[in-house]
Design an enzyme around this catalytic site. Sequence first.
Site, PDB file in Angstrom:
ATOM      1  N   THR A  78       0.815  -1.234   0.000  1.00  0.00           N
ATOM      2  CA  THR A  78       0.000   0.000   0.000  1.00  0.00           C
ATOM      3  C   THR A  78       0.840   1.272   0.000  1.00  0.00           C
ATOM      4  O   THR A  78       0.357   2.325   0.403  1.00  0.00           O
ATOM      5  CB  THR A  78      -0.941   0.046   1.226  1.00  0.00           C
ATOM      6  OG1 THR A  78      -0.122   0.097   2.412  1.00  0.00           O
ATOM      7  CG2 THR A  78      -1.872  -1.146   1.286  1.00  0.00           C
ATOM      8  N   TRP A  79       2.093   1.190  -0.434  1.00  0.00           N
ATOM      9  CA  TRP A  79       2.873   2.433  -0.522  1.00  0.00           C
ATOM     10  C   TRP A  79       2.212   3.352  -1.556  1.00  0.00           C
ATOM     11  O   TRP A  79       1.871   2.888  -2.660  1.00  0.00           O
ATOM     12  CB  TRP A  79       4.319   2.113  -0.919  1.00  0.00           C
ATOM     13  CG  TRP A  79       5.194   3.321  -0.901  1.00  0.00           C
ATOM     14  CD1 TRP A  79       5.542   4.058   0.196  1.00  0.00           C
ATOM     15  CD2 TRP A  79       5.799   3.954  -2.021  1.00  0.00           C
ATOM     16  NE1 TRP A  79       6.340   5.105  -0.176  1.00  0.00           N
ATOM     17  CE2 TRP A  79       6.509   5.069  -1.534  1.00  0.00           C
ATOM     18  CE3 TRP A  79       5.816   3.684  -3.400  1.00  0.00           C
ATOM     19  CZ2 TRP A  79       7.234   5.914  -2.367  1.00  0.00           C
ATOM     20  CZ3 TRP A  79       6.538   4.532  -4.224  1.00  0.00           C
ATOM     21  CH2 TRP A  79       7.241   5.625  -3.713  1.00  0.00           C
TER      22      TRP A  79
ATOM     23  N   TYR B  50       3.491   5.651   5.619  1.00  0.00           N
ATOM     24  CA  TYR B  50       2.938   5.748   4.267  1.00  0.00           C
ATOM     25  C   TYR B  50       1.847   6.833   4.234  1.00  0.00           C
ATOM     26  O   TYR B  50       0.866   6.768   4.981  1.00  0.00           O
ATOM     27  CB  TYR B  50       2.333   4.412   3.806  1.00  0.00           C
ATOM     28  CG  TYR B  50       3.347   3.308   3.560  1.00  0.00           C
ATOM     29  CD1 TYR B  50       4.716   3.533   3.608  1.00  0.00           C
ATOM     30  CD2 TYR B  50       2.920   2.020   3.274  1.00  0.00           C
ATOM     31  CE1 TYR B  50       5.625   2.505   3.390  1.00  0.00           C
ATOM     32  CE2 TYR B  50       3.833   0.984   3.052  1.00  0.00           C
ATOM     33  CZ  TYR B  50       5.181   1.245   3.125  1.00  0.00           C
ATOM     34  OH  TYR B  50       6.085   0.226   2.911  1.00  0.00           O
TER      35      TYR B  50
ATOM     36  N   GLN C 266      10.840  -8.550   6.067  1.00  0.00           N
ATOM     37  CA  GLN C 266      10.367  -7.979   4.795  1.00  0.00           C
ATOM     38  C   GLN C 266      11.532  -7.254   4.127  1.00  0.00           C
ATOM     39  O   GLN C 266      12.083  -6.315   4.686  1.00  0.00           O
ATOM     40  CB  GLN C 266       9.209  -7.005   5.062  1.00  0.00           C
ATOM     41  CG  GLN C 266       8.645  -6.438   3.779  1.00  0.00           C
ATOM     42  CD  GLN C 266       7.474  -5.475   3.971  1.00  0.00           C
ATOM     43  OE1 GLN C 266       7.388  -4.458   3.302  1.00  0.00           O
ATOM     44  NE2 GLN C 266       6.571  -5.782   4.876  1.00  0.00           N
TER      45      GLN C 266
ATOM     46  N   TYR D  60       9.205  -7.279  -0.846  1.00  0.00           N
ATOM     47  CA  TYR D  60       8.615  -5.988  -1.244  1.00  0.00           C
ATOM     48  C   TYR D  60       9.181  -5.531  -2.589  1.00  0.00           C
ATOM     49  O   TYR D  60      10.213  -6.019  -3.037  1.00  0.00           O
ATOM     50  CB  TYR D  60       8.717  -4.938  -0.145  1.00  0.00           C
ATOM     51  CG  TYR D  60      10.035  -4.231   0.114  1.00  0.00           C
ATOM     52  CD1 TYR D  60      10.609  -3.338  -0.800  1.00  0.00           C
ATOM     53  CD2 TYR D  60      10.665  -4.377   1.341  1.00  0.00           C
ATOM     54  CE1 TYR D  60      11.768  -2.644  -0.515  1.00  0.00           C
ATOM     55  CE2 TYR D  60      11.842  -3.697   1.636  1.00  0.00           C
ATOM     56  CZ  TYR D  60      12.387  -2.825   0.700  1.00  0.00           C
ATOM     57  OH  TYR D  60      13.539  -2.141   0.987  1.00  0.00           O
TER      58      TYR D  60
ATOM     59  N   LEU E 215       7.628  -6.192  -8.134  1.00  0.00           N
ATOM     60  CA  LEU E 215       7.499  -5.839  -9.554  1.00  0.00           C
ATOM     61  C   LEU E 215       8.477  -4.730  -9.920  1.00  0.00           C
ATOM     62  O   LEU E 215       8.264  -3.992 -10.890  1.00  0.00           O
ATOM     63  CB  LEU E 215       6.055  -5.394  -9.849  1.00  0.00           C
ATOM     64  CG  LEU E 215       5.007  -6.509  -9.699  1.00  0.00           C
ATOM     65  CD1 LEU E 215       3.589  -5.951  -9.806  1.00  0.00           C
ATOM     66  CD2 LEU E 215       5.227  -7.583 -10.760  1.00  0.00           C
TER      67      LEU E 215
ATOM     68  N   ARG F  94       8.936  -1.944  -8.712  1.00  0.00           N
ATOM     69  CA  ARG F  94       8.211  -0.661  -8.689  1.00  0.00           C
ATOM     70  C   ARG F  94       7.591  -0.332 -10.043  1.00  0.00           C
ATOM     71  O   ARG F  94       7.493   0.819 -10.445  1.00  0.00           O
ATOM     72  CB  ARG F  94       9.131   0.475  -8.229  1.00  0.00           C
ATOM     73  CG  ARG F  94       9.722   0.230  -6.850  1.00  0.00           C
ATOM     74  CD  ARG F  94      10.611   1.363  -6.377  1.00  0.00           C
ATOM     75  NE  ARG F  94      10.935   1.208  -4.977  1.00  0.00           N
ATOM     76  CZ  ARG F  94      11.954   0.498  -4.507  1.00  0.00           C
ATOM     77  NH1 ARG F  94      12.764  -0.119  -5.333  1.00  0.00           N
ATOM     78  NH2 ARG F  94      12.166   0.404  -3.211  1.00  0.00           N
TER      79      ARG F  94
ATOM     80  N   LYS G 143      14.392  -9.944 -19.358  1.00  0.00           N
ATOM     81  CA  LYS G 143      14.698 -11.088 -18.484  1.00  0.00           C
ATOM     82  C   LYS G 143      13.561 -12.097 -18.434  1.00  0.00           C
ATOM     83  O   LYS G 143      13.635 -13.083 -17.706  1.00  0.00           O
ATOM     84  CB  LYS G 143      14.968 -10.593 -17.059  1.00  0.00           C
ATOM     85  CG  LYS G 143      16.274  -9.834 -16.897  1.00  0.00           C
ATOM     86  CD  LYS G 143      16.438  -9.369 -15.452  1.00  0.00           C
ATOM     87  CE  LYS G 143      17.702  -8.573 -15.247  1.00  0.00           C
ATOM     88  NZ  LYS G 143      18.910  -9.367 -15.196  1.00  0.00           N
TER      89      LYS G 143
HETATM   90  P1  NAP Z   1       5.843  -2.916  -6.791  1.00  0.00           P
HETATM   91  O1  NAP Z   1       4.763  -3.662  -6.113  1.00  0.00           O
HETATM   92  O2  NAP Z   1       7.082  -3.633  -7.190  1.00  0.00           O
HETATM   93  O3  NAP Z   1       5.281  -2.175  -8.095  1.00  0.00           O
HETATM   94  C1  NAP Z   1       4.136  -1.384  -8.041  1.00  0.00           C
HETATM   95  C2  NAP Z   1       3.852  -0.878  -9.448  1.00  0.00           C
HETATM   96  O4  NAP Z   1       3.547  -1.979 -10.286  1.00  0.00           O
HETATM   97  C3  NAP Z   1       2.675   0.074  -9.507  1.00  0.00           C
HETATM   98  O5  NAP Z   1       3.044   1.092 -10.422  1.00  0.00           O
HETATM   99  C4  NAP Z   1       1.551  -0.780 -10.074  1.00  0.00           C
HETATM  100  O6  NAP Z   1       0.645  -0.015 -10.867  1.00  0.00           O
HETATM  101  C5  NAP Z   1       2.312  -1.734 -10.961  1.00  0.00           C
HETATM  102  N1  NAP Z   1       1.614  -3.019 -11.113  1.00  0.00           N
HETATM  103  C6  NAP Z   1       1.054  -3.800 -10.155  1.00  0.00           C
HETATM  104  N2  NAP Z   1       0.529  -4.908 -10.684  1.00  0.00           N
HETATM  105  C7  NAP Z   1       0.744  -4.837 -12.018  1.00  0.00           C
HETATM  106  C8  NAP Z   1       0.403  -5.675 -13.120  1.00  0.00           C
HETATM  107  N3  NAP Z   1      -0.236  -6.831 -12.927  1.00  0.00           N
HETATM  108  N4  NAP Z   1       0.765  -5.271 -14.380  1.00  0.00           N
HETATM  109  C9  NAP Z   1       1.418  -4.105 -14.564  1.00  0.00           C
HETATM  110  N5  NAP Z   1       1.780  -3.272 -13.558  1.00  0.00           N
HETATM  111  C10 NAP Z   1       1.437  -3.640 -12.302  1.00  0.00           C
HETATM  112  O7  NAP Z   1       6.328  -1.657  -5.926  1.00  0.00           O
HETATM  113  P2  NAP Z   1       6.218  -1.126  -4.438  1.00  0.00           P
HETATM  114  O8  NAP Z   1       4.934  -0.415  -4.213  1.00  0.00           O
HETATM  115  O9  NAP Z   1       7.491  -0.404  -4.187  1.00  0.00           O
HETATM  116  O10 NAP Z   1       6.278  -2.428  -3.513  1.00  0.00           O
HETATM  117  C11 NAP Z   1       5.134  -3.112  -3.071  1.00  0.00           C
HETATM  118  C12 NAP Z   1       4.870  -2.883  -1.601  1.00  0.00           C
HETATM  119  O11 NAP Z   1       5.991  -3.259  -0.801  1.00  0.00           O
HETATM  120  C13 NAP Z   1       4.668  -1.420  -1.212  1.00  0.00           C
HETATM  121  O12 NAP Z   1       3.427  -0.930  -1.640  1.00  0.00           O
HETATM  122  C14 NAP Z   1       4.853  -1.498   0.287  1.00  0.00           C
HETATM  123  O13 NAP Z   1       3.697  -2.021   0.930  1.00  0.00           O
HETATM  124  C15 NAP Z   1       6.014  -2.475   0.388  1.00  0.00           C
HETATM  125  N6  NAP Z   1       7.337  -1.798   0.493  1.00  0.00           N
HETATM  126  C16 NAP Z   1       8.023  -1.942   1.659  1.00  0.00           C
HETATM  127  C17 NAP Z   1       9.264  -1.322   1.834  1.00  0.00           C
HETATM  128  C18 NAP Z   1       9.994  -1.521   3.110  1.00  0.00           C
HETATM  129  O14 NAP Z   1      10.955  -0.781   3.376  1.00  0.00           O
HETATM  130  N7  NAP Z   1       9.603  -2.464   3.933  1.00  0.00           N
HETATM  131  C19 NAP Z   1       9.811  -0.545   0.797  1.00  0.00           C
HETATM  132  C20 NAP Z   1       9.110  -0.434  -0.405  1.00  0.00           C
HETATM  133  C21 NAP Z   1       7.869  -1.074  -0.546  1.00  0.00           C
HETATM  134  P3  NAP Z   1      -0.822   0.468 -10.345  1.00  0.00           P
HETATM  135  O15 NAP Z   1      -0.635   1.007  -8.959  1.00  0.00           O
HETATM  136  O16 NAP Z   1      -1.210   1.458 -11.374  1.00  0.00           O
HETATM  137  O17 NAP Z   1      -1.737  -0.736 -10.347  1.00  0.00           O
END
Ligand code: NAP
Length: 273
Positions: free
Chosen positions: A20-21, A56, A167, A195, A198, A200, A207
Site C-alpha cells: 500500500t505504498w 505511508y 520484509q 517488497y 514488480l 516498482r 529477463k
Molecule cells: P511494486 O509492487 O514492485 O510495483 C508497483 C507498481 O507496479 C505500480 O506502479 C503498479 O501499478 C504496478 N503493477 C502492479 N501490478 C501490475 C500488473 N499486474 N501489471 C502491470 N503493472 C502492475 O512496488 P512497491 O509499491 O514499491 O512495492 C510493493 C509494496 O511493498 C509497497 O506498496 C509497500 O507495501 C512495500 N514496500 C516496503 C518497503 C519496506 O521498506 N519495507 C519498501 C518499499 C515497498 P498500479 O498502482 O497502477 O496498479
Amino acid sequence: MEFRQLGRTGERISTIGMGTWRIGVYSTPAERAGQVQALRRGIELGCNLIDTAEVYADGRSEEVVAEAVDGSRERVLIATKVSPDNLRHDDVIAACDRSLKRLGTRYIDLYQVHWPNPHVPIRDTMAAMERLVREGKVRYIGVSNFSVSQTEEAQDALSNNELVSNQVEYSLVQRAPEADVLPFCRRAGLTLIAYSPLARGRVPHGKIPERVCAKYGMTPPQVMLNWVTRDDRVVAIPKASDPAHMQDDASSVSVRFSDEEYRSIGGGQGSSH
Ligand code: NAP
C-alpha cells in the site's frame, strides 16, 4: 489463491498479498474510493495479507486500509510497521496506539520494525513489542530491511515470542536476498515478505522469456510474481491501485513453472534457489 505458513505459526497467508505504498495519496474523493475498491477487490480474490506502515502517506495509507477492511476484518491479516524514529520503548507503544486508531482495529496482526536504527538498542524495541503482544494489541512480531545478523540480534532480544518474518526487497532485478536472507529464513523458519516484487513497475522485459508468457498466458508482471514466490518461505506484496492489475497479480500463482523455465527467467543466471 495459494496460502503459506506465516513463520512457524499456524497462520495461513496468501502467497500474493497487497502493498500500500502511495495508497492514501489522492487528490479527489473518487481517487480515494478507487484505492479502497482495489484493496476490496484483492480481498475478494483471496489476498488476505495487507501491508502498510505508519509513514505511508503520513498515516493515510492505514486509514484507507481501515476503510477497505470494514466488514471483513477477521478475514485479513493487517501488517503495519513502526518507523525507525520510533524504536525506543515508549515510542513504540505510542506509535502502535496511533496505528491502531488509524486502522480502526483492536489488534495488528503483524507489527514490523520498518528499518533498523543503530542508535536504539534492539532490546528496548523488542521489550515494547512483547508488551504489545501481552496486551493483545499485536499478534505477531516481524522486522523489515534487517540483515541476517540484525535479525538474529532481534530474535535474541525476545523472551517469549519468535520473529515470524523479515520484509526485504526481492525481485527479478533485486536478487541480493538469495545470498543470505532467504537461506537464513528457510533455516530459521521465517517468512520472507518480498517488497517491490514488480521492481516498482519497471518490468525488465528482457529477463522474461516470451515463450513462458505465451505457454501460461501470463503477462511479464505475473511471471515476475510467480518467479519471486517459487520458494515456499516467500510471499510477495505487489502494490496495485488498478483493479485489473490486482486481478492479474492475484492469479499469478495458479500454476508453477518447470525447473527449466524458472532457470530461463532472469536472463539465464541460474536457478533462483
Ligand atoms: P511494486 O509492487 O514492485 O510495483 C508497483 C507498481 O507496479 C505500480 O506502479 C503498479 O501499478 C504496478 N503493477 C502492479 N501490478 C501490475 C500488473 N499486474 N501489471 C502491470 N503493472 C502492475 O512496488 P512497491 O509499491 O514499491 O512495492 C510493493 C509494496 O511493498 C509497497 O506498496 C509497500 O507495501 C512495500 N514496500 C516496503 C518497503 C519496506 O521498506 N519495507 C519498501 C518499499 C515497498 P498500479 O498502482 O497502477 O496498479
